[in-house]
Scaffold this motif. Structure first.
Motif, mmCIF file in Angstrom:
data_model
loop_
_atom_site.group_PDB
_atom_site.id
_atom_site.type_symbol
_atom_site.label_atom_id
_atom_site.label_comp_id
_atom_site.label_asym_id
_atom_site.label_seq_id
_atom_site.Cartn_x
_atom_site.Cartn_y
_atom_site.Cartn_z
ATOM 1 N N GLU A 195 0.800 -1.225 0.000
ATOM 2 C CA GLU A 195 0.000 0.000 0.000
ATOM 3 C C GLU A 195 0.836 1.281 0.000
ATOM 4 N N LEU A 196 2.060 1.191 0.520
ATOM 5 C CA LEU A 196 2.830 2.422 0.679
ATOM 6 C C LEU A 196 3.475 2.906 -0.613
ATOM 7 N N VAL A 197 3.331 2.137 -1.685
ATOM 8 C CA VAL A 197 3.993 2.582 -2.918
ATOM 9 C C VAL A 197 3.093 3.572 -3.662
ATOM 10 N N ALA A 242 4.229 13.188 8.094
ATOM 11 C CA ALA A 242 3.303 12.208 7.512
ATOM 12 C C ALA A 242 3.335 12.302 5.994
ATOM 13 N N GLU A 243 3.254 11.134 5.351
ATOM 14 C CA GLU A 243 3.202 11.036 3.881
ATOM 15 C C GLU A 243 4.269 11.917 3.224
ATOM 16 N N ALA A 244 5.481 11.790 3.773
ATOM 17 C CA ALA A 244 6.594 12.615 3.308
ATOM 18 C C ALA A 244 6.813 12.458 1.807
ATOM 19 N N THR A 245 7.131 13.531 1.170
ATOM 20 C CA THR A 245 7.451 13.647 -0.263
ATOM 21 C C THR A 245 6.269 13.363 -1.190
ATOM 22 N N THR A 267 15.163 5.492 2.555
ATOM 23 C CA THR A 267 14.252 5.124 3.638
ATOM 24 C C THR A 267 13.511 6.352 4.165
ATOM 25 N N ALA A 268 12.237 6.142 4.530
ATOM 26 C CA ALA A 268 11.393 7.265 4.963
ATOM 27 C C ALA A 268 11.982 7.971 6.179
ATOM 28 N N GLY A 269 12.641 7.210 7.049
ATOM 29 C CA GLY A 269 13.160 7.803 8.275
ATOM 30 C C GLY A 269 14.282 8.801 8.036
ATOM 31 N N PRO A 328 0.829 6.822 7.173
ATOM 32 C CA PRO A 328 2.233 6.592 7.492
ATOM 33 C C PRO A 328 2.948 7.888 7.889
ATOM 34 N N ALA A 329 3.655 7.815 8.985
ATOM 35 C CA ALA A 329 4.396 8.983 9.442
ATOM 36 C C ALA A 329 5.660 8.529 10.156
ATOM 37 N N VAL A 330 6.711 9.322 10.053
ATOM 38 C CA VAL A 330 7.897 9.089 10.871
ATOM 39 C C VAL A 330 7.913 10.135 11.975
ATOM 40 N N TYR A 370 15.126 -3.263 3.094
ATOM 41 C CA TYR A 370 15.772 -3.876 4.257
ATOM 42 C C TYR A 370 15.654 -3.031 5.526
ATOM 43 N N VAL A 371 14.848 -1.984 5.483
ATOM 44 C CA VAL A 371 14.629 -1.185 6.700
ATOM 45 C C VAL A 371 13.156 -1.327 7.090
ATOM 46 N N PHE A 372 12.878 -2.097 8.103
ATOM 47 C CA PHE A 372 11.516 -2.354 8.580
ATOM 48 C C PHE A 372 10.566 -2.692 7.440
ATOM 49 N N GLY A 373 11.060 -3.339 6.425
ATOM 50 C CA GLY A 373 10.213 -3.618 5.273
ATOM 51 C C GLY A 373 9.973 -5.097 5.073
ATOM 52 N N ARG A 374 10.494 -5.914 5.942
ATOM 53 C CA ARG A 374 10.373 -7.368 5.799
ATOM 54 C C ARG A 374 11.062 -7.896 4.553
ATOM 55 N N LYS A 430 8.701 -2.162 -2.657
ATOM 56 C CA LYS A 430 8.388 -1.849 -1.255
ATOM 57 C C LYS A 430 8.633 -0.371 -1.004
ATOM 58 N N GLY A 431 7.835 0.210 -0.134
ATOM 59 C CA GLY A 431 8.060 1.605 0.234
ATOM 60 C C GLY A 431 9.419 1.763 0.908
ATOM 61 N N GLY A 432 10.070 2.887 0.677
ATOM 62 C CA GLY A 432 11.348 3.169 1.348
ATOM 63 C C GLY A 432 12.436 2.218 0.896
ATOM 64 N N ASP A 433 13.146 1.649 1.862
ATOM 65 C CA ASP A 433 14.205 0.675 1.589
ATOM 66 C C ASP A 433 13.694 -0.715 1.994
ATOM 67 N N VAL A 467 14.441 8.137 15.561
ATOM 68 C CA VAL A 467 13.541 8.262 14.416
ATOM 69 C C VAL A 467 12.687 7.008 14.409
ATOM 70 N N LEU A 468 11.399 7.203 14.609
ATOM 71 C CA LEU A 468 10.505 6.061 14.810
ATOM 72 C C LEU A 468 9.625 5.817 13.589
ATOM 73 N N TYR A 469 9.577 4.577 13.196
ATOM 74 C CA TYR A 469 8.666 4.109 12.150
ATOM 75 C C TYR A 469 7.481 3.442 12.861
ATOM 76 N N MET A 470 6.337 3.433 12.191
ATOM 77 C CA MET A 470 5.166 2.678 12.681
ATOM 78 C C MET A 470 4.858 3.001 14.144
HETATM 79 N N1 SAH Z 1 10.789 0.121 4.321
HETATM 80 C C1 SAH Z 1 10.184 1.383 4.681
HETATM 81 C C2 SAH Z 1 9.519 1.315 6.038
HETATM 82 C C3 SAH Z 1 8.324 0.384 6.077
HETATM 83 S S1 SAH Z 1 7.524 0.359 7.633
HETATM 84 C C4 SAH Z 1 11.258 2.481 4.626
HETATM 85 O O1 SAH Z 1 12.454 2.175 4.535
HETATM 86 O O2 SAH Z 1 10.898 3.643 4.658
HETATM 87 C C5 SAH Z 1 6.209 1.493 7.368
HETATM 88 C C6 SAH Z 1 6.497 2.817 8.047
HETATM 89 O O3 SAH Z 1 7.404 3.581 7.278
HETATM 90 C C7 SAH Z 1 5.306 3.709 8.216
HETATM 91 O O4 SAH Z 1 4.525 3.340 9.328
HETATM 92 C C8 SAH Z 1 5.980 5.043 8.438
HETATM 93 O O5 SAH Z 1 6.514 5.119 9.751
HETATM 94 C C9 SAH Z 1 7.153 4.948 7.477
HETATM 95 N N2 SAH Z 1 6.874 5.557 6.162
HETATM 96 C C10 SAH Z 1 6.914 4.960 4.969
HETATM 97 N N3 SAH Z 1 6.674 5.845 3.985
HETATM 98 C C11 SAH Z 1 6.502 7.045 4.584
HETATM 99 C C12 SAH Z 1 6.264 8.369 4.122
HETATM 100 N N4 SAH Z 1 6.122 8.668 2.808
HETATM 101 N N5 SAH Z 1 6.162 9.359 5.035
HETATM 102 C C13 SAH Z 1 6.307 9.102 6.343
HETATM 103 N N6 SAH Z 1 6.524 7.885 6.834
HETATM 104 C C14 SAH Z 1 6.646 6.866 5.978
#
Ligand code: SAH
Length: 263
Positions: free
Chosen positions: A54-56, A216-219, A136-138, A245-247, A110-114, A105-108, A186-189
């Motif tokens: 969903e995050l893509v 939230a919803e960065a970029t 990575t979002a963080g 989604p927010a960091v 290998y960073v909290f992405g399973r 996958k959203g972000g990276d 820097v906190l995810y989830m």
């Molecule tokens: N693999 C991803 C993280 C996945 S965990 C990465 O490296 O970024 C999912 C969490 O990532 C969300 O709960 C939120 O904390 C963060 N996240 C992902 N995309 C985001 C965005 N565009 N803005 C803010 N937080 C985001």
């Protein structure tokens, strides 16, 4: 000119080839297509099957060929979501069918992405794969909000952590220890547990006025940034109606935003 040819012109070398029967775990970055890597664009251009969550951002999904099969396998806290086992099974099945598979996958990855779990399953199944890192979002999400992850004279480390781990669970973090570390977090989830986390950090000794930013919803066009303090952030988030989604960034680097806000 097709996308791959454009990339090769930019790179001055051949683009990496996604072979039939291979899976690439690709980081899509935080949202803005401009934050994709060139390898991620090359992967998308060659995808025959695209498995995404969903995050893509839809603008990124649109970069795959129109004819590519798109398998949406969302995973998002608190909502019905695809089981991890079903996702890995789909990747293996698609690869065994000889398709060029992109797991986006959203972000990276290998960073909290399973991504690590999926890579392990692919390795065990003997499916050739590679990982294409993403922003990575963080880190990229903070930059979008005008907050550097490190700044000389302010911090010597930065902790990327998940706020998701349930209280009392094996993987629960020692928030008091993180408070004592005195380095930005820097906190995810973390949105659903923000109040409990703030309370634990305050109890651990972090000052009530420690600056906190929620991005939230960065970029994306829906990006929102809230700046508050550790004592006030839970109420401020509630009043602003901000959600995942927010960091969440906690610590001295957040104060730099006043001077570094992007123009
Ligand atoms: N693999 C991803 C993280 C996945 S965990 C990465 O490296 O970024 C999912 C969490 O990532 C969300 O709960 C939120 O904390 C963060 N996240 C992902 N995309 C985001 C965005 N565009 N803005 C803010 N937080 C985001």
């Amino acid at each position: 000119m097709n996308r791959l040819a454009v990339l090769e012109t930019l790179l001055g070398q051949p683009a990496p080839v996604l072979e039939a029967g291979h899976v690439w775990l690709v980081g899509a970055g935080p949202g803005d297509p401009g934050q994709l890597t060139l390898d991620a664009v090359a992967a998308l251009a060659q995808a025959e099957t695209l498995v995404h969550d969903e995050l893509v951002d839809p603008r990124i999904l649109a970069l795959a060929p129109e004819g590519a099969e798109r398998l949406y396998m969302g995973k998002r806290g608190g909502r019905p979501s695809a089981r991890q086992a079903d996702i890995t099974a789909a990747l293996i099945e698609q690869a065994r069918a000889g398709r060029r598979v992109v797991r986006l996958k959203g972000g990276d990855p290998y960073v909290f992405g399973r991504g690590g779990e999926e890579a392990l399953a692919l390795a065990e199944a003997g499916i050739p794969f590679r990982v294409v890192p993403g922003l990575t979002a963080g880190l990229a999400g903070l930059a979008a909000a005008g907050i550097p992850a490190t700044q000389r004279g302010v911090n010597q480390a930065v902790v990327l952590a998940t706020g998701h781990a349930a209280e009392g669970a094996d993987e629960a973090l020692d928030w008091a220890a993180l408070a004592r570390l005195g380095q930005p977090l820097v906190l995810y989830m973390a949105m659903r547990r923000l109040e409990a986390i703030a309370v634990a950090l305050l109890a651990g000794g972090l000052a009530a006025e420690t600056p906190v930013a929620v991005v939230a919803e960065a970029t994306t066009p829906r990006e929102r940034v809230l700046v508050s303090t550790l004592a006030d952030v839970t109420g401020a988030v509630r009043r602003a109606g901000m959600a995942a989604p927010a960091v969440v960034a906690i610590g001295g680097v957040v104060s730099l935003r006043g001077r570094l806000r992007p123009g």
